[in-house]
Design a protein around this motif. Structure first.
Motif, mmCIF file in Angstrom:
data_model
loop_
_atom_site.group_PDB
_atom_site.id
_atom_site.type_symbol
_atom_site.label_atom_id
_atom_site.label_comp_id
_atom_site.label_asym_id
_atom_site.label_seq_id
_atom_site.Cartn_x
_atom_site.Cartn_y
_atom_site.Cartn_z
ATOM 1 N N LYS A 59 0.830 -1.208 0.000
ATOM 2 C CA LYS A 59 0.000 0.000 0.000
ATOM 3 C C LYS A 59 0.864 1.258 0.000
ATOM 4 C CE LYS A 59 -4.239 -1.777 2.140
ATOM 5 N NZ LYS A 59 -3.941 -3.209 1.968
ATOM 6 N N LEU A 60 2.017 1.201 0.668
ATOM 7 C CA LEU A 60 2.890 2.380 0.732
ATOM 8 C C LEU A 60 3.406 2.745 -0.652
ATOM 9 C CD1 LEU A 60 4.346 4.448 2.596
ATOM 10 C CD2 LEU A 60 6.316 2.919 2.503
ATOM 11 N N GLN A 62 2.086 2.059 -3.520
ATOM 12 C CA GLN A 62 0.971 2.560 -4.317
ATOM 13 C C GLN A 62 0.647 4.000 -3.961
ATOM 14 O OE1 GLN A 62 -2.030 -0.508 -3.517
ATOM 15 N NE2 GLN A 62 -1.880 -1.179 -5.646
ATOM 16 N N ALA A 63 0.648 4.300 -2.658
ATOM 17 C CA ALA A 63 0.347 5.660 -2.217
ATOM 18 C C ALA A 63 1.409 6.638 -2.702
ATOM 19 C CB ALA A 63 0.261 5.697 -0.691
ATOM 20 N N ALA A 64 2.683 6.235 -2.587
ATOM 21 C CA ALA A 64 3.773 7.105 -3.021
ATOM 22 C C ALA A 64 3.742 7.304 -4.528
ATOM 23 C CB ALA A 64 5.114 6.510 -2.596
ATOM 24 N N ASP A 65 3.354 6.263 -5.264
ATOM 25 C CA ASP A 65 3.299 6.348 -6.719
ATOM 26 C C ASP A 65 2.199 7.298 -7.165
ATOM 27 O OD1 ASP A 65 4.393 5.486 -9.204
ATOM 28 O OD2 ASP A 65 2.621 4.248 -9.543
ATOM 29 N N GLY A 66 1.169 7.434 -6.351
ATOM 30 C CA GLY A 66 0.075 8.318 -6.708
ATOM 31 C C GLY A 66 0.266 9.746 -6.219
ATOM 32 N N ASP A 67 1.294 9.978 -5.410
ATOM 33 C CA ASP A 67 1.577 11.325 -4.923
ATOM 34 C C ASP A 67 2.055 12.222 -6.066
ATOM 35 O OD1 ASP A 67 0.888 10.617 -2.401
ATOM 36 O OD2 ASP A 67 2.934 10.362 -1.660
ATOM 37 N N SER A 77 8.701 8.569 1.737
ATOM 38 C CA SER A 77 7.652 7.844 2.457
ATOM 39 C C SER A 77 8.253 6.745 3.335
ATOM 40 C CB SER A 77 6.661 7.235 1.463
ATOM 41 O OG SER A 77 5.985 8.232 0.735
ATOM 42 N N ASN A 154 -0.266 -5.940 0.060
ATOM 43 C CA ASN A 154 -1.582 -6.155 -0.548
ATOM 44 C C ASN A 154 -1.800 -7.646 -0.771
ATOM 45 O OD1 ASN A 154 -2.469 -3.423 -0.831
ATOM 46 N ND2 ASN A 154 -1.048 -3.187 -2.550
#
Length: 201
Positions: A59-60, A62-67, A77, A154
Protein backbone atom coordinates in the motif's frame (compact mmCIF):
# COMPACT_ATOMS: atom_id res chain seq x y z
CA UNK A 1 63.41 -16.13 41.12
CA UNK A 2 62.60 -18.50 38.27
CA UNK A 3 59.76 -20.96 38.55
CA UNK A 4 60.06 -24.34 36.94
CA UNK A 5 57.20 -25.14 34.62
CA UNK A 6 56.54 -28.66 33.39
CA UNK A 7 55.70 -28.85 29.69
CA UNK A 8 53.77 -31.68 28.12
CA UNK A 9 54.75 -32.60 24.58
CA UNK A 10 51.15 -33.22 23.54
CA UNK A 11 50.02 -29.67 24.39
CA UNK A 12 50.62 -27.28 21.49
CA UNK A 13 51.90 -23.85 22.41
CA UNK A 14 50.51 -20.94 20.36
CA UNK A 15 53.13 -19.55 18.00
CA UNK A 16 53.73 -15.92 17.13
CA UNK A 17 52.24 -16.54 13.69
CA UNK A 18 49.04 -17.92 15.23
CA UNK A 19 48.71 -14.97 17.58
CA UNK A 20 49.30 -12.55 14.70
CA UNK A 21 46.65 -14.37 12.71
CA UNK A 22 44.10 -13.84 15.50
CA UNK A 23 45.07 -10.16 15.69
CA UNK A 24 44.56 -9.70 11.94
CA UNK A 25 41.22 -11.49 12.13
CA UNK A 26 40.03 -9.12 14.85
CA UNK A 27 41.23 -6.15 12.82
CA UNK A 28 39.32 -7.42 9.77
CA UNK A 29 36.14 -7.78 11.81
CA UNK A 30 36.59 -4.29 13.21
CA UNK A 31 36.94 -2.88 9.69
CA UNK A 32 33.53 -4.35 8.80
CA UNK A 33 31.79 -2.31 11.47
CA UNK A 34 29.72 0.50 9.98
CA UNK A 35 28.16 3.49 11.62
CA UNK A 36 24.46 3.54 12.51
CA UNK A 37 23.89 6.15 9.79
CA UNK A 38 25.40 3.83 7.17
CA UNK A 39 23.35 0.90 8.45
CA UNK A 40 20.15 2.91 8.18
CA UNK A 41 21.03 4.25 4.72
CA UNK A 42 21.80 0.75 3.43
CA UNK A 43 18.55 -0.57 4.86
CA UNK A 44 16.46 2.21 3.32
CA UNK A 45 18.11 1.58 -0.05
CA UNK A 46 17.31 -2.15 0.08
CA UNK A 47 13.72 -1.44 1.14
CA UNK A 48 13.29 0.92 -1.80
CA UNK A 49 14.63 -1.74 -4.19
CA UNK A 50 12.12 -4.26 -2.86
CA UNK A 51 9.12 -1.94 -2.92
CA UNK A 52 9.95 -0.66 -6.39
CA UNK A 53 10.24 -4.21 -7.78
CA UNK A 54 6.44 -4.38 -7.73
CA UNK A 55 4.65 -1.22 -6.71
CA UNK A 56 1.37 -3.08 -6.48
CA UNK A 57 2.65 -5.35 -3.68
CA UNK A 58 2.41 -2.75 -0.89
CA UNK A 59 0.00 0.00 0.00
CA UNK A 60 2.89 2.38 0.73
CA UNK A 61 4.39 2.03 -2.76
CA UNK A 62 0.97 2.56 -4.32
CA UNK A 63 0.35 5.66 -2.22
CA UNK A 64 3.77 7.11 -3.02
CA UNK A 65 3.30 6.35 -6.72
CA UNK A 66 0.07 8.32 -6.71
CA UNK A 67 1.58 11.32 -4.92
CA UNK A 68 2.30 14.46 -6.90
CA UNK A 69 5.41 15.26 -4.88
CA UNK A 70 7.76 14.37 -7.73
CA UNK A 71 10.80 12.09 -7.74
CA UNK A 72 11.91 10.66 -4.45
CA UNK A 73 8.37 10.28 -3.14
CA UNK A 74 8.86 6.60 -2.25
CA UNK A 75 12.18 7.23 -0.49
CA UNK A 76 10.63 10.02 1.56
CA UNK A 77 7.65 7.84 2.46
CA UNK A 78 9.87 4.96 3.57
CA UNK A 79 11.97 7.30 5.68
CA UNK A 80 8.88 8.82 7.29
CA UNK A 81 7.28 5.46 8.04
CA UNK A 82 10.42 4.27 9.83
CA UNK A 83 10.93 7.46 11.85
CA UNK A 84 11.50 6.54 15.47
CA UNK A 85 12.31 2.90 14.72
CA UNK A 86 15.59 1.50 15.98
CA UNK A 87 18.32 1.40 13.32
CA UNK A 88 19.44 -2.02 14.55
CA UNK A 89 15.91 -3.39 14.24
CA UNK A 90 15.43 -1.93 10.77
CA UNK A 91 18.78 -3.38 9.66
CA UNK A 92 18.08 -6.88 10.97
CA UNK A 93 14.56 -7.03 9.55
CA UNK A 94 15.70 -5.68 6.18
CA UNK A 95 18.55 -8.17 5.86
CA UNK A 96 16.21 -11.10 6.55
CA UNK A 97 13.52 -9.76 4.22
CA UNK A 98 15.96 -9.05 1.40
CA UNK A 99 17.29 -12.61 1.61
CA UNK A 100 13.71 -13.90 1.22
CA UNK A 101 13.07 -11.41 -1.58
CA UNK A 102 16.15 -12.51 -3.57
CA UNK A 103 15.25 -16.18 -3.04
CA UNK A 104 11.67 -15.88 -4.28
CA UNK A 105 12.53 -14.14 -7.57
CA UNK A 106 14.64 -16.90 -9.19
CA UNK A 107 13.09 -19.87 -7.40
CA UNK A 108 9.39 -19.21 -7.66
CA UNK A 109 9.01 -16.67 -10.43
CA UNK A 110 7.48 -14.04 -8.15
CA UNK A 111 8.33 -10.39 -7.86
CA UNK A 112 9.88 -10.97 -4.46
CA UNK A 113 7.22 -9.50 -2.19
CA UNK A 114 4.23 -11.51 -3.37
CA UNK A 115 4.28 -13.70 -0.29
CA UNK A 116 2.27 -16.89 0.07
CA UNK A 117 2.16 -19.57 2.71
CA UNK A 118 3.68 -22.09 0.32
CA UNK A 119 6.58 -19.81 -0.57
CA UNK A 120 7.36 -19.06 3.07
CA UNK A 121 7.20 -22.72 4.01
CA UNK A 122 9.43 -23.81 1.12
CA UNK A 123 11.95 -21.07 1.91
CA UNK A 124 12.15 -21.96 5.60
CA UNK A 125 12.51 -25.66 4.77
CA UNK A 126 15.41 -24.83 2.44
CA UNK A 127 17.04 -22.84 5.24
CA UNK A 128 16.65 -25.73 7.65
CA UNK A 129 17.98 -28.27 5.14
CA UNK A 130 21.05 -26.12 4.46
CA UNK A 131 21.87 -25.86 8.17
CA UNK A 132 21.22 -22.17 8.64
CA UNK A 133 21.44 -20.59 12.09
CA UNK A 134 19.03 -21.68 14.79
CA UNK A 135 17.29 -18.30 15.02
CA UNK A 136 17.37 -17.45 11.29
CA UNK A 137 13.92 -18.94 10.70
CA UNK A 138 12.33 -16.85 13.42
CA UNK A 139 14.18 -13.82 12.05
CA UNK A 140 12.38 -14.29 8.73
CA UNK A 141 8.98 -14.42 10.41
CA UNK A 142 9.79 -11.29 12.40
CA UNK A 143 10.84 -9.56 9.19
CA UNK A 144 7.59 -10.48 7.45
CA UNK A 145 5.55 -9.16 10.39
CA UNK A 146 7.62 -5.97 10.52
CA UNK A 147 7.34 -5.24 6.80
CA UNK A 148 3.61 -5.93 6.80
CA UNK A 149 3.04 -3.59 9.74
CA UNK A 150 5.19 -0.82 8.21
CA UNK A 151 4.39 -1.03 4.48
CA UNK A 152 1.20 -3.14 4.35
CA UNK A 153 1.36 -5.96 1.84
CA UNK A 154 -1.58 -6.16 -0.55
CA UNK A 155 -3.37 -9.47 -1.04
CA UNK A 156 -1.66 -10.79 2.06
CA UNK A 157 -3.36 -12.66 4.88
CA UNK A 158 -0.78 -12.77 7.63
CA UNK A 159 -2.72 -15.35 9.67
CA UNK A 160 -2.91 -17.69 6.69
CA UNK A 161 0.69 -17.17 5.55
CA UNK A 162 2.19 -17.65 9.00
CA UNK A 163 0.51 -21.02 9.29
CA UNK A 164 1.25 -23.64 11.97
CA UNK A 165 3.63 -25.49 9.66
CA UNK A 166 5.52 -22.28 8.77
CA UNK A 167 5.91 -21.38 12.44
CA UNK A 168 6.74 -25.02 13.17
CA UNK A 169 9.77 -25.01 10.87
CA UNK A 170 11.16 -21.91 12.60
CA UNK A 171 10.65 -23.55 16.00
CA UNK A 172 12.25 -26.79 14.81
CA UNK A 173 15.33 -24.86 13.68
CA UNK A 174 15.61 -23.29 17.12
CA UNK A 175 15.16 -26.57 18.97
CA UNK A 176 18.16 -28.00 17.14
CA UNK A 177 20.38 -25.19 18.39
CA UNK A 178 23.56 -26.62 19.85
CA UNK A 179 24.22 -25.79 23.46
CA UNK A 180 27.10 -23.41 23.91
CA UNK A 181 30.10 -24.94 25.60
CA UNK A 182 32.40 -22.96 27.84
CA UNK A 183 35.98 -22.94 26.62
CA UNK A 184 38.37 -24.95 28.77
CA UNK A 185 40.91 -23.20 30.95
CA UNK A 186 44.34 -22.62 29.42
CA UNK A 187 47.23 -24.80 30.49
CA UNK A 188 50.42 -23.23 31.80
CA UNK A 189 52.38 -23.64 28.52
CA UNK A 190 49.55 -21.99 26.60
CA UNK A 191 49.47 -19.04 29.00
CA UNK A 192 53.22 -18.60 28.62
CA UNK A 193 52.96 -18.83 24.83
CA UNK A 194 50.22 -16.22 24.78
CA UNK A 195 52.19 -13.86 26.99
CA UNK A 196 55.22 -14.30 24.74
CA UNK A 197 53.20 -13.43 21.66
CA UNK A 198 51.90 -10.26 23.27
CA UNK A 199 55.43 -9.14 24.06
CA UNK A 200 56.66 -9.72 20.51
CA UNK A 201 53.73 -8.30 18.54
Amino acid sequence: EFRRVLFRSDEPVPTQTQCLGHTLKRAKLASCVVSPDEMRLRSLSLIKIMLEADKTSTKLAQAADGDMSGPGALSKSIRDVLTGKSTATIYKRTQSMFALFTWIRPHDGGTGLDLTERRLYTYLCSMRDSGRGATSGEAVLQAVRFFHSMFEFNMFDIAACLSPRVIGVAKDMFLHKRLLQQARALFAPEKIGRASCRERV
